[in-house]
Design a protein around this motif. Structure first.
Motif, PDB file in Angstrom:
ATOM      1  N   LYS A  13      -4.850  -5.333  -5.810  1.00 18.63           N
ATOM      2  CA  LYS A  13      -5.906  -5.532  -4.821  1.00 18.63           C
ATOM      3  C   LYS A  13      -6.348  -6.990  -4.749  1.00 18.63           C
ATOM      4  O   LYS A  13      -6.792  -7.469  -3.705  1.00 18.63           O
ATOM      5  CB  LYS A  13      -7.106  -4.643  -5.158  1.00 18.63           C
ATOM      6  CG  LYS A  13      -6.882  -3.163  -4.872  1.00 18.63           C
ATOM      7  CD  LYS A  13      -8.170  -2.383  -5.045  1.00 18.63           C
ATOM      8  CE  LYS A  13      -7.981  -0.919  -4.664  1.00 18.63           C
ATOM      9  NZ  LYS A  13      -9.255  -0.156  -4.771  1.00 18.63           N
ATOM     10  N   ILE A  23       0.828  -1.205   0.000  1.00 16.81           N
ATOM     11  CA  ILE A  23       0.000   0.000   0.000  1.00 16.81           C
ATOM     12  C   ILE A  23       0.864   1.257   0.000  1.00 16.81           C
ATOM     13  O   ILE A  23       0.601   2.219  -0.737  1.00 16.81           O
ATOM     14  CB  ILE A  23      -0.955  -0.007   1.213  1.00 16.81           C
ATOM     15  CG1 ILE A  23      -2.005  -1.116   1.042  1.00 16.81           C
ATOM     16  CG2 ILE A  23      -1.648   1.341   1.366  1.00 16.81           C
ATOM     17  CD1 ILE A  23      -2.864  -1.337   2.269  1.00 16.81           C
ATOM     18  N   ILE A  79      -8.405   1.357   2.141  1.00 20.81           N
ATOM     19  CA  ILE A  79      -8.420   0.590   0.895  1.00 20.81           C
ATOM     20  C   ILE A  79      -9.702  -0.231   0.846  1.00 20.81           C
ATOM     21  O   ILE A  79     -10.024  -0.957   1.799  1.00 20.81           O
ATOM     22  CB  ILE A  79      -7.190  -0.336   0.800  1.00 20.81           C
ATOM     23  CG1 ILE A  79      -5.897   0.473   0.916  1.00 20.81           C
ATOM     24  CG2 ILE A  79      -7.224  -1.124  -0.492  1.00 20.81           C
ATOM     25  CD1 ILE A  79      -5.693   1.469  -0.200  1.00 20.81           C
ATOM     26  N   PRO A 100      -2.200   4.282  -7.232  1.00 17.47           N
ATOM     27  CA  PRO A 100      -3.143   3.287  -6.695  1.00 17.47           C
ATOM     28  C   PRO A 100      -3.567   2.233  -7.709  1.00 17.47           C
ATOM     29  O   PRO A 100      -3.870   1.101  -7.327  1.00 17.47           O
ATOM     30  CB  PRO A 100      -4.338   4.146  -6.268  1.00 17.47           C
ATOM     31  CG  PRO A 100      -3.782   5.519  -6.085  1.00 17.47           C
ATOM     32  CD  PRO A 100      -2.695   5.649  -7.099  1.00 17.47           C
TER      33      PRO A 100
END
Length: 482
Positions: free
Chosen positions: A416, A404, A435, A411
């Protein structure tokens, strides 16, 4: 080779004591019930922790009574204690699935070597077993000691009468107290939530578990041996060993020569090769090379007599293996800079450090001509301490935090999907960094309910049940969960 002399072929005198014998039977029965009826499958719950502590009880009892012969056995207890705590605190795959197997293996090794007089620490993990038929004789002697004698009949009759009177009243009082307070009723029913769906397998597994646990206790505490002497080993053929080590050294030298530019400058990447592909290739293979070299080194060291030629070749082999380890680490760090960290990459990196340190110790012991057994002791202690430290780290939270922070400015590059498969241990970091991990955003095809949080474990869906309660999971869920 150790000189092994059997000290005693009979049942341990402490096991002939009826109180101790019945204690082992009760513990074996309790372990059988927990294993078959109380603990939840797959994941670690509160009954697992009770199981582990109960399994250690006879060993701790014998240590307290100063009946254990192996002087190193008691030094493993703090490590086992830390492992138990880790299993009740962390939820990552290493702790939930691999650590229990290692814990059981370590406990069994400690039991089997508890009554063996050894000359070195590492021998505590290498049991010497008696013949199987002797184990049967131990069981026979143990059971003979439990048979009723004239002096015992009155005692057992009094105990039976006491239970006959007590149990009905106990049942009535439990029923009344359960109805008197719902909170107390919920506590008792959650604590003893038996698996009422009796399966035919229990007819085999329940007596089998009882016999295995009881046999482990009886056999281990009666399997006394002396392993305090070392025999001289045969001298290795100097010509054969020299050719073997010399050719491997030349092979390693040719490989390292190709790595020199990368060792000097990490930005030096061969032309025409993708930097990510270059960084990814090699660190698993080089780790395996170092492990194999360590095995070869220990095998030769056991028979080493101080020959200068072998010393030269071995030092060269170890030094080149350490250089390969450094190459592996540099590639690992480069890949993590590009793609981020994963749990496996962290484990491989730390294992590389352990191998490099062990190889460096090998060089020191080789040049200083220290005793081979001392080297094995140090490596064993180093391995145990290192493994305990690794499993005591919140690895999933470390990976989440690293990735992160690394991709905070970009991003979209954050994986993820990988974060989604981490355990609930990463939830505090994910929540702190805000997140969002939802199936419908991560996966193109979702077959399960989108409303289920990523950290939810279906097997651990009730923190109010003692069987499924896990401190790390339930406390994190209570504080950070939705």
């Amino acid at each position: 080779m150790e000189t092994i002399q059997i000290q005693n072929t009979h049942l341990n005198k402490l096991l002939k004591n009826k109180q101790t014998a019945w204690l082992l039977i009760i513990i074996s029965t309790f372990l059988m019930i927990i294993d078959n009826l109380l603990k939840m499958p797959m994941l670690i719950g509160a009954w697992h922790i009770v199981l582990y502590m109960t399994l250690l009880t006879p060993l701790v009892y014998f240590i307290f009574k100063k009946e254990v012969i192996n002087p190193y056995t008691k030094w493993f207890l703090p490590i086992l204690g830390i492992m138990i705590v880790d299993m009740f605190v962390y939820n990552n795959e290493m702790v939930q699935f691999t650590l229990p197997v290692i814990f059981y293996t370590l406990v069994i090794m400690l039991y089997l070597t508890s009554m063996q007089e050894v000359h070195s620490f590492y021998q505590t993990l290498i049991p010497r077993l008696a013949l199987p038929m002797r184990g049967i004789s131990y069981i026979k002697d143990f059971l003979d000691g439990l048979l009723l004698k004239k002096g015992d009949k009155k005692l057992y009759a009094r105990i039976g009468l006491a239970l006959l009177i007590t149990l009905p009243f106990l049942g009535v009082f439990i029923a009344l107290l359960l109805g008197a307070d719902s909170q107390y009723s919920h506590f008792i029913t959650s604590l003893f939530s038996f698996d009422t769906n009796f399966e035919i397998d229990y007819l085999i597994t329940m007596p089998l578990y009882f016999i295995v646990y009881l046999f482990l206790f009886i056999y281990s505490f009666s399997n006394q041996k002396t392993r305090t002497q070392l025999q001289d080993t045969k001298v290795l053929d100097l010509l054969i060993v020299s050719i073997f080590l010399g050719m491997i050294n030349l092979l390693f030298l040719s490989f390292i020569a190709m790595q020199v530019p990368f060792l000097v400058d990490s930005s030096h990447i061969p032309k025409g090769i993708n930097i990510a592909e270059f960084a990814r290739e090699g660190f698993f293979q080089l780790m395996a090379v170092m492990g194999l070299v360590m095995f070869i080194f220990l095998f030769i060291m056991r028979r080493f007599k101080g020959e200068k030629r072998i010393t030269f070749f071995l030092v060269g082999l170890l030094v080149q293996s350490i250089i390969m380890g450094i190459v592996s680490l540099k590639k690992m760090h480069l890949y993590q800079e590009l793609k981020g960290a994963t749990v496996l990459r962290y484990y491989v990196e730390w294992f590389d450090y352990f191998l490099i340190l062990s190889l460096a110790l090998g060089i020191i012991f080789l040049l200083r001509k220290y005793a081979f057994t001392k080297l094995l002791n140090i490596i064993t202690i180093l391995g145990l301490v290192s493994f305990t430290l690794v499993v005591s780290l919140n690895i999933d939270a470390m990976v989440a935090k690293h990735n992160i922070e690394k991709f905070k400015d970009n991003p979209s590059a954050l994986d993820k999907q990988y974060l989604y498969w981490l355990s609930i241990d990463a939830l505090p970091i994910v929540t702190k960094e805000k997140i969002v991990l939802e199936k419908k955003e991560i996966f193109s095809e979702v077959t399960e309910n989108n409303s289920v949080p990523w950290y939810w474990e279906s097997n651990r869906n009730n923190c109010s049940s003692f069987a499924t309660y896990h401190y790390g999971y339930c406390s994190t869920l209570k504080k950070y969960g939705n």
